[in-house]
Motif scaffolding. Structure first.
Motif, PDB file in Angstrom:
ATOM      1  N   GLU A 207      41.475 -18.586  54.462  1.00 37.74           N
ATOM      2  CA  GLU A 207      40.604 -17.706  53.676  1.00 37.74           C
ATOM      3  C   GLU A 207      41.345 -16.445  53.268  1.00 37.74           C
ATOM      4  O   GLU A 207      41.324 -16.041  52.106  1.00 37.74           O
ATOM      5  CB  GLU A 207      39.369 -17.306  54.488  1.00 37.74           C
ATOM      6  N   SER A 208      41.997 -15.830  54.234  1.00 33.33           N
ATOM      7  CA  SER A 208      42.730 -14.604  53.941  1.00 33.33           C
ATOM      8  C   SER A 208      43.859 -14.854  52.957  1.00 33.33           C
ATOM      9  O   SER A 208      44.091 -14.065  52.043  1.00 33.33           O
ATOM     10  CB  SER A 208      43.301 -14.016  55.231  1.00 33.33           C
ATOM     11  N   LEU A 209      44.555 -15.955  53.164  1.00 29.39           N
ATOM     12  CA  LEU A 209      45.671 -16.262  52.272  1.00 29.39           C
ATOM     13  C   LEU A 209      45.185 -16.523  50.859  1.00 29.39           C
ATOM     14  O   LEU A 209      45.870 -16.205  49.889  1.00 29.39           O
ATOM     15  CB  LEU A 209      46.456 -17.454  52.809  1.00 29.39           C
ATOM     16  N   ALA A 210      44.015 -17.106  50.736  1.00 28.85           N
ATOM     17  CA  ALA A 210      43.451 -17.337  49.403  1.00 28.85           C
ATOM     18  C   ALA A 210      43.254 -16.014  48.680  1.00 28.85           C
ATOM     19  O   ALA A 210      43.567 -15.876  47.499  1.00 28.85           O
ATOM     20  CB  ALA A 210      42.127 -18.087  49.524  1.00 28.85           C
ATOM     21  N   ILE A 211      42.749 -15.029  49.404  1.00 29.95           N
ATOM     22  CA  ILE A 211      42.516 -13.725  48.784  1.00 29.95           C
ATOM     23  C   ILE A 211      43.827 -13.029  48.430  1.00 29.95           C
ATOM     24  O   ILE A 211      43.979 -12.469  47.346  1.00 29.95           O
ATOM     25  CB  ILE A 211      41.651 -12.856  49.710  1.00 29.95           C
ATOM     26  N   LEU A 212      44.788 -13.107  49.346  1.00 27.35           N
ATOM     27  CA  LEU A 212      46.098 -12.514  49.075  1.00 27.35           C
ATOM     28  C   LEU A 212      46.739 -13.155  47.859  1.00 27.35           C
ATOM     29  O   LEU A 212      47.215 -12.487  46.936  1.00 27.35           O
ATOM     30  CB  LEU A 212      47.022 -12.703  50.282  1.00 27.35           C
ATOM     31  N   SER A 213      46.733 -14.458  47.854  1.00 26.95           N
ATOM     32  CA  SER A 213      47.406 -15.194  46.784  1.00 26.95           C
ATOM     33  C   SER A 213      46.737 -14.926  45.447  1.00 26.95           C
ATOM     34  O   SER A 213      47.391 -14.710  44.426  1.00 26.95           O
ATOM     35  CB  SER A 213      47.378 -16.686  47.116  1.00 26.95           C
ATOM     36  N   ASN A 214      45.423 -14.909  45.457  1.00 25.75           N
ATOM     37  CA  ASN A 214      44.678 -14.634  44.234  1.00 25.75           C
ATOM     38  C   ASN A 214      45.000 -13.242  43.684  1.00 25.75           C
ATOM     39  O   ASN A 214      45.157 -13.058  42.479  1.00 25.75           O
ATOM     40  CB  ASN A 214      43.172 -14.766  44.528  1.00 25.75           C
ATOM     41  N   HIS A 215      45.128 -12.287  44.588  1.00 20.95           N
ATOM     42  CA  HIS A 215      45.481 -10.929  44.160  1.00 20.95           C
ATOM     43  C   HIS A 215      46.852 -10.909  43.496  1.00 20.95           C
ATOM     44  O   HIS A 215      47.046 -10.289  42.452  1.00 20.95           O
ATOM     45  CB  HIS A 215      45.472  -9.994  45.368  1.00 20.95           C
ATOM     46  N   LEU A 216      47.812 -11.618  44.093  1.00 21.72           N
ATOM     47  CA  LEU A 216      49.164 -11.628  43.535  1.00 21.72           C
ATOM     48  C   LEU A 216      49.191 -12.333  42.178  1.00 21.72           C
ATOM     49  O   LEU A 216      49.919 -11.935  41.276  1.00 21.72           O
ATOM     50  CB  LEU A 216      50.129 -12.304  44.509  1.00 21.72           C
ATOM     51  N   MET A 217      48.379 -13.374  42.044  1.00 18.08           N
ATOM     52  CA  MET A 217      48.254 -14.049  40.747  1.00 18.08           C
ATOM     53  C   MET A 217      47.842 -13.055  39.668  1.00 18.08           C
ATOM     54  O   MET A 217      48.401 -13.033  38.572  1.00 18.08           O
ATOM     55  CB  MET A 217      47.174 -15.129  40.813  1.00 18.08           C
ATOM     56  N   GLU A 218      46.834 -12.242  39.991  1.00 16.12           N
ATOM     57  CA  GLU A 218      46.294 -11.313  39.005  1.00 16.12           C
ATOM     58  C   GLU A 218      47.282 -10.219  38.635  1.00 16.12           C
ATOM     59  O   GLU A 218      47.176  -9.616  37.574  1.00 16.12           O
ATOM     60  CB  GLU A 218      45.006 -10.684  39.540  1.00 16.12           C
ATOM     61  N   ARG A 219      48.215  -9.953  39.529  1.00 11.48           N
ATOM     62  CA  ARG A 219      49.182  -8.890  39.271  1.00 11.48           C
ATOM     63  C   ARG A 219      50.327  -9.346  38.374  1.00 11.48           C
ATOM     64  O   ARG A 219      51.268  -8.618  38.140  1.00 11.48           O
ATOM     65  CB  ARG A 219      49.766  -8.375  40.608  1.00 11.48           C
ATOM     66  N   ARG A 220      50.308 -10.604  37.959  1.00 11.28           N
ATOM     67  CA  ARG A 220      51.419 -11.105  37.135  1.00 11.28           C
ATOM     68  C   ARG A 220      51.138 -10.985  35.663  1.00 11.28           C
ATOM     69  O   ARG A 220      50.061 -11.236  35.201  1.00 11.28           O
ATOM     70  CB  ARG A 220      51.700 -12.557  37.510  1.00 11.28           C
TER      71      ARG A 220
ATOM     72  N   ILE B  21      36.188 -16.888  46.572  1.00 13.01           N
ATOM     73  CA  ILE B  21      37.611 -17.171  46.791  1.00 13.01           C
ATOM     74  C   ILE B  21      37.818 -17.751  48.183  1.00 13.01           C
ATOM     75  O   ILE B  21      38.586 -18.690  48.377  1.00 13.01           O
ATOM     76  CB  ILE B  21      38.452 -15.890  46.606  1.00 13.01           C
ATOM     77  N   LEU B  89      44.571 -20.728  43.198  1.00 17.04           N
ATOM     78  CA  LEU B  89      44.986 -19.974  44.376  1.00 17.04           C
ATOM     79  C   LEU B  89      46.462 -19.616  44.332  1.00 17.04           C
ATOM     80  O   LEU B  89      46.949 -18.873  45.176  1.00 17.04           O
ATOM     81  CB  LEU B  89      44.679 -20.783  45.642  1.00 17.04           C
ATOM     82  N   ASN B  95      54.437 -17.715  47.721  1.00 14.08           N
ATOM     83  CA  ASN B  95      54.558 -16.278  47.879  1.00 14.08           C
ATOM     84  C   ASN B  95      55.498 -15.970  49.033  1.00 14.08           C
ATOM     85  O   ASN B  95      55.285 -16.443  50.145  1.00 14.08           O
ATOM     86  CB  ASN B  95      53.184 -15.664  48.155  1.00 14.08           C
ATOM     87  N   LEU B 199      46.890  -4.554  47.800  1.00 12.17           N
ATOM     88  CA  LEU B 199      45.763  -5.167  48.507  1.00 12.17           C
ATOM     89  C   LEU B 199      46.007  -5.203  50.010  1.00 12.17           C
ATOM     90  O   LEU B 199      47.079  -5.585  50.456  1.00 12.17           O
ATOM     91  CB  LEU B 199      45.551  -6.610  48.011  1.00 12.17           C
TER      92      LEU B 199
END
Lengths: 220, 220
Positions: A207-220, B21, B89, B95, B199
């Motif tokens: 769950e946590s990794l999903a949120i982290l990964s999603n955030h990094l996606m958006e930063r690209r 997410i 995701l 990452n 984040l």
DNA sequence: TAGATTGTTAATCGATTAACAATC
DNA sequence: TAGATTGTTAATCGATTAACAATC
């Protein structure tokens, strides 16, 4: 709005929301860190500023767990708040737990010293690997998983900690439930099925990794 | 209601909620476990029943991440859904992460094999204990923490994992930020301060224990 | 007193849940 | 066609946020 009405007409919710319960350890940690000045007083406003919560939120949370009201212009006695939160969380009566799955993560939890502060006591561990039977980690013995259901009740464990691979988690969970635990702390990435009244608390890193990964996606 | 309006007039939210997410890994795991029949189709209703989510919730979630619509009477192609969720995701682009604090928990994370599935790659670890410098765990080298800021950028790490004691966490976090990470996975039980755009994802076991303990209190 | 702090009440927000119309 | 499944819209729920009256 649900609630109980007490003598003076004040209205207090019957239970605290999960989110509010999750905030409690942060209050407790912050208050304990004040340390030296712990016979002093503190205001909800100060706590809110430090922890970046809304003032009203802090007031509501504290009003629920605190045995006494805060004093206008003064605030709350720090030592009283600490006692009240620890009591509310049940940290004054340690909860006995058994752990199943003595792999890397399981052993890390067995060795972790900090659980004392949170009222958790891991009293034994179990693993299906016979090579581990009788071994120790963090001063706790590892038993073969076949002894789980028998020992669980005798050890008076109310919490079961699951650190086995996902495919084995439901089976382990069933054993823990029939062994008599009332709450399960599940580190396996699956949704467990349990009878009513048993609490499942998932610690799912996916769950946590999903949120982290999603955030990094958006930063690209 | 916030949203973008696309060609045919359908309305889709701009971003998915954090809770949504968090559900994604469960969908993914479930779909992958269908395995053998993965060239088949599945309905949102079936997924909802299996995972105990509401149907509408599943439909909304899938509509957001799925590149194509489901077909009435048929459902979604399983392999397409898996691809879409993995893409959403960001699991298709791993990452890179560095970990700080090679204690029990830190080492357990370094040795954990499952992160491959979640698109996370721990490329190095750091610790303030000089005795650990040069040692390895899980095939990754442990460096002295003084090398962190320099190596962080060169290793191209976008995630920092904090597994140090609470009192050291903010200092480590500052180093990670100046080293250039864009997200922090924090296992220390403190609220970290970071500049905007970074984040913080807390994995605070104290929160979970608070909920477990509170549940056991109520059962008495 | 004036003002800091309290606890409470009302407004906002957002997610979940339920109901429904559309499609093959 | 009838029915299973879809996506959407509206209702409910609950927590957060803001505003305010009460107290020392």
């Amino acid at each position: 709005m649900e609630g109980i009405i007490i003598d003076d007409g004040a209205r207090v919710p019957l239970t605290l929301s999960q989110q509010a319960i999750r905030r409690m350890p942060y209050y407790l940690k912050y208050l304990k860190n004040l340390g030296a000045s712990s016979d002093g007083y503190i205001s909800a406003s100060t706590i809110a500023t430090e922890l970046r919560f809304y003032e009203g939120l802090v007031r509501k949370d504290l009003a629920f767990v605190s045995s006494i009201s805060g004093k206008p212009r003064v605030g709350f006695r720090i030592s009283d708040l600490i006692d009240d939160i620890e009591h509310f969380l049940g940290y004054d009566i340690p909860n006995r737990a058994i752990l199943v799955g003595a792999g890397h993560l399981g052993k890390a939890l067995m060795c972790y010293k900090g659980f004392d502060d949170y009222g958790l006591e891991i009293v034994a561990a179990f693993d299906s690997d016979k090579k581990l039977s009788g071994k120790e980690a963090g001063g706790k013995t590892i038993f073969h998983v076949s002894k789980l259901e028998n020992l669980c009740g005798r050890l008076n464990a109310r919490i079961g900690i699951i650190t086995v691979p996902a495919y084995a988690a439901q089976g382990v969970c069933d054993m823990l439930v029939s062994g008599g635990v009332m709450a399960v702390w599940n580190f396996a990435p699956v949704q467990l099925n349990v009878p009513g009244g048993i609490l499942i608390q998932n610690e799912n890193m996916a769950e946590s990794l999903a949120i982290l990964s999603n955030h990094l996606m958006e930063r690209r």
